[in-house]
Design an enzyme around this catalytic site. Structure first.
Site, PDB file in Angstrom:
ATOM      1  N   MET A 243       0.828  -1.182   0.000  1.00  0.00           N
ATOM      2  CA  MET A 243       0.000   0.000   0.000  1.00  0.00           C
ATOM      3  C   MET A 243       0.853   1.218   0.000  1.00  0.00           C
ATOM      4  O   MET A 243       1.548   1.495   0.948  1.00  0.00           O
ATOM      5  CB  MET A 243      -0.830  -0.019   1.264  1.00  0.00           C
ATOM      6  N   CYS A 244       0.798   1.885  -1.086  1.00  0.00           N
ATOM      7  CA  CYS A 244       1.855   2.812  -1.364  1.00  0.00           C
ATOM      8  C   CYS A 244       1.349   3.817  -2.376  1.00  0.00           C
ATOM      9  O   CYS A 244       0.152   3.994  -2.549  1.00  0.00           O
ATOM     10  CB  CYS A 244       3.031   2.046  -1.945  1.00  0.00           C
ATOM     11  N   GLY A 245       2.290   4.452  -3.062  1.00  0.00           N
ATOM     12  CA  GLY A 245       1.944   5.332  -4.154  1.00  0.00           C
ATOM     13  C   GLY A 245       3.043   5.240  -5.191  1.00  0.00           C
ATOM     14  O   GLY A 245       4.187   4.923  -4.859  1.00  0.00           O
TER      15      GLY A 245
ATOM     16  N   VAL B  68       6.634   5.374  -3.152  1.00  0.00           N
ATOM     17  CA  VAL B  68       6.670   5.593  -1.705  1.00  0.00           C
ATOM     18  C   VAL B  68       5.959   4.427  -1.035  1.00  0.00           C
ATOM     19  O   VAL B  68       4.958   3.924  -1.553  1.00  0.00           O
ATOM     20  CB  VAL B  68       6.005   6.926  -1.275  1.00  0.00           C
TER      21      VAL B  68
ATOM     22  N   ARG C 136       1.057   8.713   1.394  1.00  0.00           N
ATOM     23  CA  ARG C 136       0.731   7.332   1.027  1.00  0.00           C
ATOM     24  C   ARG C 136       1.844   6.358   1.377  1.00  0.00           C
ATOM     25  O   ARG C 136       1.628   5.145   1.367  1.00  0.00           O
ATOM     26  CB  ARG C 136       0.442   7.216  -0.477  1.00  0.00           C
TER      27      ARG C 136
END
Ligand SMILES: *[C@@H]1O[C@H](CO)[C@@H](O)[C@H](O)[C@H]1NC(C)=O
Ligand SMILES: *[C@@H]1O[C@H](CO)[C@@H](O)[C@H](O)[C@H]1NC(C)=O
Ligand SMILES: *[C@@H]1O[C@H](CO)[C@@H](O)[C@H](O)[C@H]1NC(C)=O
Ligand SMILES: CC(=O)N[C@H]1CO[C@H](CO)[C@@H](O)[C@@H]1O
Length: 718
Positions: free
Chosen positions: A1-3, A63, A43
């Site tokens: 779970m990120c960006g 990220v 994020r």
């Protein structure tokens, strides 16, 4: 779970080696990618990484929010052993342990992170690796040897992924704002706003910006502009085929599949909780989670098996608003013995979160639920959670919305044993129509909103959900926007603007589906199936999952997981006859929505929730004049701000704002229609300002400025 953020310098563009402009000072890619990630840094607070190809034509940035394998080994981008395949992944992949074991002999895994299976699966299966992923994701992969660039999105659109072309570079990112540091200058797409195309089609309300749609991926070879392909779609059996299973077997199978889906989603190396409302879906999720813990499974990083440590977060509106369901949620929590955490949402909180909500979701939706969701995410974060299970997707798959009743009744259900003889089926449907009409007369069911475009409605065999989309908001456009657009110049290669009149919204809606899907809708699928298909592709993906989903939850580093959106479950649920989803009771002469789900979830929910009829989860739409919500709208919806957009009719906008609050003595005579309209205008003002969008000056002006830009293939036809 990120960006993530990524770019690919296309052939022939100014940034490709050998082009005339190549001598021009190269932009500082490292800082562009850095700034692009800064805009979504919430994020991924745990790590940041990027990778550029030697010639700088390809770049990937990421990220990270660590959820599984918290060690640096799980940091991204991922690279294969000989450093020829690179990938960034945002999301959560389930069942990855099985895949790891299967591929262990041919791939050297560096981490325990679920997302690392992406490269391993790609090496094994090539482009078709996407079908092996289970879960929610958006990813970008670059295969340097084959010069293959892939940008893909999960089957339902749980994670977002947008793309555009700026200065000859294809840009792909989790959120549109990440394009800004690359020199993107946003412009409103007025036609898309008028037709509400951004709620169902590939294009956004910003010109030249598209989404990768659910179940699709964008693929480019050898730096060409690429094309969009589909790797998964919803499908349904033929409406005349008899359903082979019994009701009892169906209940058992739905229960089994849902429990499996929840169980997979409890796995995490961080704290896990649940968002709970008074409704069936989230109550069922909470109940199943408690049940699975009782069987000895861990809840994220908590292996104590102590049910009272399962935290459920619930929005609590003011008691006198008439919208508060938190009492029911509290009784569910008590019954289960879990930890109940109400999050009070008063008017001040709603007003103070309005601007951030639309900036983060990039979705101007006229209700206050996004603000509520933001408050829930904040509370969950403060309680130390990083993963939250939620109930989205159930209404779409088990027929929970009121409108679905009417598509159910459009044709007899020949697939269900008790009605499969066609005469019996037809007379039963007639009977049910009468009962439904009586319910409307008694005020216990809503009528369907009628389509106003007979031609378009026919294309969808009368199952169109567009009237509901149209209903969501109405804003007064300036007079000139209704004038025919000038024909594009003959040598212009943008063919999608060939229409001379902008507004045939329902036709645009129908045409946003592929011809294969339209053929199925008119020939093969029951109208209930057709409506469910349309709803899942539009309202669920572009509205619910955005405004009440990932982009908002991640503001507070909350990864939400949706057990109802699991493709193994969907595949089965799509074969269940309409008559088991909406069940008619000939004695009481009423209908049970989500019947089969209710039965399957019976052991995990209270009697109260089991008996309750669906209440749509909507927030209050009536507010006091002089209150906080009125105050923020007055501050945003000003003549100057509205003229700054360039495409709205200010006098009517002003009039609507006045009607939205009525005479202001707080007795609720404000009109919800105008409240919603004013809310959207305020949201557009916020987007316009924060994105720095140019004021629209009219179609003629626009045509002159339009450059070839993205070609029609990139526009993402289904
Ligand atoms: C379960 O958790 C609650 C809340 O954290 C705590 O008060 C209680 O003592 C725990 N029970 C056991 C048996 O550990
Ligand atoms: C629609 O029908 C065609 C032909 O029967 C089929 O191949 C296709 O997969 C169906 N479904 C969708 C979602 O297009
Ligand atoms: C679609 O229709 C067929 C036949 O009418 C039925 O068997 C199937 O379960 C339906 N699916 C949904 C999701 O309603
Ligand atoms: C509700 C409705 O109009 N259904 C029609 C869909 O199209 C078929 C023919 O292709 C008709 O038989 C149905 O009546």
């Amino acid at each position: 779970m990120c960006g993530l953020t990524a770019f690919l310098a296309l052939s022939g563009g100014p940034n490709c080696p050998g082009s005339e402009d190549a001598s021009k000072e190269a932009p500082d890619l490292r800082s562009q990618v850095g700034e692009s990630l800064d805009l979504i840094k919430h994020r991924g607070p745990d790590a940041r990484g990027h990778w550029f190809s030697g010639d700088r034509r390809v770049g990937l940035g990421h990220v990270r929010l660590s959820i599984i394998d918290l060690s640096p080994a799980g940091n991204q981008p991922f690279h294969n052993t000989d450093d020829t395949i690179h990938a960034v992944v945002n999301g959560e992949l389930y069942d990855d342990e099985r895949i790891r074991t299967e591929l262990a002999t041919e791939y050297k895994f560096k981490s325990q992170c679920d997302c690392e299976v992406v490269i391993a699966l790609y090496q094994r299966y090539g482009e078709s690796f996407l079908s092996h992923l289970r879960g929610e994701f958006a990813l970008v992969l670059w295969d340097a040897k084959r010069k293959l660039f892939i940008a893909a999105r999960d089957r339902y659109g749980i994670k977002s992924l947008y793309y555009t072309v700026v200065d000859g570079r294809l840009l792909v990112a989790t959120e549109m704002k990440s394009f800004l540091p690359f020199g993107w200058r946003p412009e409103w797409d007025v036609v898309s706003l008028q037709e509400k195309g951004w709620m169902y089609g590939p294009g956004m309300f910003f010109k030249g910006v598209y989404r990768v749609r659910p179940g699709q991926y964008l693929v480019s070879r050898g730096f060409n502009e690429g094309e969009v392909r589909t790797y998964w779609d919803l499908d349904y059996p033929c409406k005349h085929d008899a359903y082979p299973e019994s009701e009892a077997d169906t209940v058992a199978r739905v229960r089994e599949l849902l429990l499996e889906s929840v169980q997979l989603r409890l796995r995490a190396d961080v704290g896990v909780g649940v968002f709970l409302s008074g409704g069936l879906d989230s109550s069922a999720i909470a109940g199943m989670t408690a049940h699975i813990m009782q069987q000895g499974e861990s809840l994220g990083d908590d292996s104590s098996g102590n049910i009272s440590r399962l935290s459920c977060f619930t929005v609590q509106f003011d008691k006198d608003s008439g919208f508060d369901e938190s009492d029911i949620a509290q009784r569910t929590a008590q019954w289960l013995g879990v930890d109940f955490r109400p999050v009070h949402l008063d008017e001040e909180t709603i007003a103070s979160r309005l601007e951030d909500t639309v900036w983060h979701t990039e979705t101007p939706i006229p209700d206050v639920n996004g603000m509520g969701r933001l408050a829930l995410a904040e509370a969950a974060h403060a309680a130390g959670k990083r993963v939250i299970l939620t109930g989205e997707g159930s209404d779409e798959h088990f027929a929970g919305y009121g409108d679905f009743l009417w598509s159910y009744l459009l044709e007899p259900d020949y697939s269900w044993a008790s009605t499969s003889a066609s005469d019996a089926a037809i007379s039963q449907t007639t009977e049910m129509w009468k009962a439904a009409d009586e319910m409307v007369a008694r005020g216990v069911a809503g009528t369907v909103i009628k389509s106003t475009d007979a031609n378009a409605a026919e294309k969808l065999n009368q199952s169109s959900i567009f009237p509901r989309i149209e209903w969501v908001y109405q804003i007064p456009f300036a007079e000139w926007t209704y004038k025919p657009k000038p024909k594009p110049k003959p040598n212009s290669n943008s063919n999608s603007n060939a229409t001379t009149t902008p507004s045939a919204p329902e036709t645009s809606f129908a045409e946003s589906f592929s011809s294969k899907v339209l053929a199925n809708i008119t020939q093969k699928w029951h109208p209930l199936n057709s409506s469910q298909y349309q709803w899942t592709k539009s309202v669920l993906a572009n509205y619910i999952l955005r405004y009440l989903g990932d982009n908002i939850d991640m503001v507070y580093q909350i990864e939400t997981r949706t057990p109802f959106l699991d493709h193994h479950l969907t595949k089965y649920v799509n074969t269940i006859p309409p008559s088991l989803k909406i069940k008619y009771d000939p004695v009481k002469r009423n209908f049970r929505e989500k019947y089969i789900l209710r039965e399957a979830m019976r052991p995990f929910i209270t009697d109260e929730v089991y008996e309750r009829m669906k209440q749509p989860y909507i927030g209050p739409t009536r507010y006091r004049k002089g209150g906080a919500v009125h105050g923020i709208l007055e501050r945003l919806v000003t003549e100057r701000n509205v003229q700054g957009l360039g495409f709205l009719d200010w006098p009517r906008v002003r009039e609507n704002l006045v009607k939205a609050f009525g005479d202001g003595n707080g007795d609720g005579d404000g009109d919800p229609v105008y409240f919603r309209s004013s809310l959207v205008v305020a949201q557009l003002v916020v987007l316009g300002r924060r994105f720095g969008v140019k004021t629209v000056e009219g179609f003629e002006k626009e045509e002159e400025e339009e450059e070839g830009g993205v070609t029609s293939r990139l526009r993402g036809c289904l």
